[in-house]
Design a protein around this motif. Structure first.
Motif, PDB file in Angstrom:
ATOM      1  N   LEU A 135       0.373   6.796   6.590  1.00 49.58           N
ATOM      2  CA  LEU A 135       0.416   5.369   6.283  1.00 49.58           C
ATOM      3  C   LEU A 135       1.765   4.780   6.720  1.00 49.58           C
ATOM      4  O   LEU A 135       1.821   3.717   7.347  1.00 49.58           O
ATOM      5  N   ALA A 136       2.843   5.478   6.429  1.00 48.70           N
ATOM      6  CA  ALA A 136       4.180   5.021   6.808  1.00 48.70           C
ATOM      7  C   ALA A 136       4.321   4.912   8.328  1.00 48.70           C
ATOM      8  O   ALA A 136       5.004   4.003   8.829  1.00 48.70           O
TER       9      ALA A 136
ATOM     10  N   SER B 234       0.830  -1.211   0.000  1.00 50.60           N
ATOM     11  CA  SER B 234       0.000   0.000   0.000  1.00 50.60           C
ATOM     12  C   SER B 234       0.862   1.259   0.000  1.00 50.60           C
ATOM     13  O   SER B 234       0.514   2.248  -0.658  1.00 50.60           O
ATOM     14  N   LEU B 235       1.971   1.230   0.734  1.00 49.98           N
ATOM     15  CA  LEU B 235       2.880   2.385   0.736  1.00 49.98           C
ATOM     16  C   LEU B 235       3.430   2.665  -0.651  1.00 49.98           C
ATOM     17  O   LEU B 235       3.471   3.812  -1.094  1.00 49.98           O
TER      18      LEU B 235
ATOM     19  N   MET C  86      11.152   5.055  -1.002  1.00 52.73           N
ATOM     20  CA  MET C  86      10.212   4.324  -0.152  1.00 52.73           C
ATOM     21  C   MET C  86      10.659   2.871  -0.004  1.00 52.73           C
ATOM     22  O   MET C  86      10.551   2.290   1.079  1.00 52.73           O
TER      23      MET C  86
ATOM     24  N   THR D 199       2.660   5.922  -2.851  1.00 56.33           N
ATOM     25  CA  THR D 199       3.784   6.782  -3.219  1.00 56.33           C
ATOM     26  C   THR D 199       3.711   7.166  -4.692  1.00 56.33           C
ATOM     27  O   THR D 199       4.140   8.233  -5.081  1.00 56.33           O
TER      28      THR D 199
ATOM     29  N   VAL E   6       0.760   9.660   2.610  1.00 60.76           N
ATOM     30  CA  VAL E   6       1.802   8.634   2.687  1.00 60.76           C
ATOM     31  C   VAL E   6       2.467   8.651   4.066  1.00 60.76           C
ATOM     32  O   VAL E   6       2.761   7.588   4.631  1.00 60.76           O
TER      33      VAL E   6
END
Length: 137
Positions: free
Chosen positions: A74-75, A22-23, A126, A27, A71
């Motif tokens: 989420l991270a 998902s990251l 990422m 991104t 992001v």
């Protein structure tokens, strides 16, 4: 060695693995769509073997709760989950920790290259952060 995981442990592994995909998807993918990235990464996760494969294959959408408007948010959830997943697997079976790490990295690579184009710099960064979180345990 044998791996014994609680429901919470399995949720952590799922959040970590699917969160990494998902990251990457959030991104952005150079020349591709986030949907293609998520699909490629999810297919790679579904192809996992061993205890990791069993945990990732038996996932229901509501078991993974990733919340965030960007992001960074989420991270904040995914990167610590990756480190936690590696820590708990290393304690029980270092070989399975390696299997999980490789599975996540293959899924990330699959997500970053849906059209086989070179990944954009943001995706490379990422990927580096995901790898660092996996290796922090």
């Amino acid at each position: 060695m044998s791996v014994t995981l609680t429901d919470h442990d399995r949720a952590t592994l799922r959040t970590a693995a699917y969160g990494a995909v998902s990251l990457i998807s959030a991104t952005g993918v150079a020349g591709g769509s986030p949907h293609k990235a998520a699909t490629g990464g999810s297919i790679a996760l579904a192809s996992a073997t061993g205890p990791t494969g069993h945990v990732l294959a038996n996932v229901k959408a509501k078991e993974i709760t990733l919340k965030g408007k960007n992001v960074a948010e989420l991270a904040d959830q995914v990167l610590p989950a990756l480190t936690a997943a590696m820590s708990l697997l290393k304690q029980q079976d270092p070989a399975e920790a390696d299997n999980f790490r490789n599975t996540v990295l293959i899924a990330v690579e699959s997500a970053t290259r849906p059209d086989k184009a070179a990944p954009a710099p943001a995706l490379v960064d990422m990927t580096r952060k995901i790898t660092a979180a996996l290796d922090a345990a």
